[in-house]
Design a protein around this motif. Structure first.
Motif, PDB file in Angstrom:
ATOM      1  N   ARG A   1       0.817  -1.224   0.000  1.00  0.00           N
ATOM      2  CA  ARG A   1       0.000   0.000   0.000  1.00  0.00           C
ATOM      3  C   ARG A   1       0.845   1.266   0.000  1.00  0.00           C
ATOM      4  NH1 ARG A   1       0.451   1.323   5.289  1.00  0.00           N
ATOM      5  NH2 ARG A   1       0.411  -0.376   6.780  1.00  0.00           N
TER       6      ARG A   1
ATOM      7  N   ARG B   1       2.172   1.634  -3.578  1.00  0.00           N
ATOM      8  CA  ARG B   1       1.035   2.006  -4.437  1.00  0.00           C
ATOM      9  C   ARG B   1       0.688   3.483  -4.261  1.00  0.00           C
ATOM     10  NH1 ARG B   1      -2.307  -1.399  -2.532  1.00  0.00           N
ATOM     11  NH2 ARG B   1      -1.668  -3.119  -3.837  1.00  0.00           N
ATOM     12  N   SER B   2       0.629   3.937  -3.034  1.00  0.00           N
ATOM     13  CA  SER B   2       0.289   5.324  -2.729  1.00  0.00           C
ATOM     14  C   SER B   2       1.344   6.298  -3.256  1.00  0.00           C
ATOM     15  CB  SER B   2       0.126   5.486  -1.219  1.00  0.00           C
ATOM     16  OG  SER B   2       0.005   6.828  -0.862  1.00  0.00           O
TER      17      SER B   2
END
Length: 105
Positions: free
Chosen positions: A91, A94-95
């Motif tokens: 995450r 991805r962010s």
């Protein structure tokens, strides 16, 4: 992921958005990060993903002043827009990729 080295790094990464994994064969955390990036690359076909063995691609490594592994460099048209040091959950990558790829140059 495209394997990059000193011989092709600049030519390959000079245009578009790239996520570059600088790793070392002896780096245990690198063995965690690489599969995460490989999985992310499957869901982001508009972004190029590259892998650099930083123990052999010294010119590319030193161009970004990389001294620790893993280091992920986000490039837009050949220019660094973010560096991510150390291992993180998917995450986080991805962010950071989403934010950097959406940013205006």
């Amino acid at each position: 992921m495209i394997v990059l080295g000193d011989h092709n790094f600049r030519e390959c990464t000079q245009s578009g958005f790239w996520v570059i994994d600088f790793w070392s064969p002896s780096c245990a955390p690198c063995r965690v990060v690489t599969p995460i990036l490989e999985e992310l690359s499957q869901g982001l076909p508009e972004i190029q993903f590259g892998s650099v063995d930083a123990t052999t691609a010294l010119q590319s490594r030193f161009a970004f002043q990389i001294s620790g592994f893993p280091t992920v460099v986000l490039l837009k048209d050949g220019r660094p827009v973010d560096l991510i040091f150390g291992p993180h959950p998917a995450r986080v990558y991805r962010s950071r990729i989403a934010a950097a790829s959406a940013a205006k140059p």
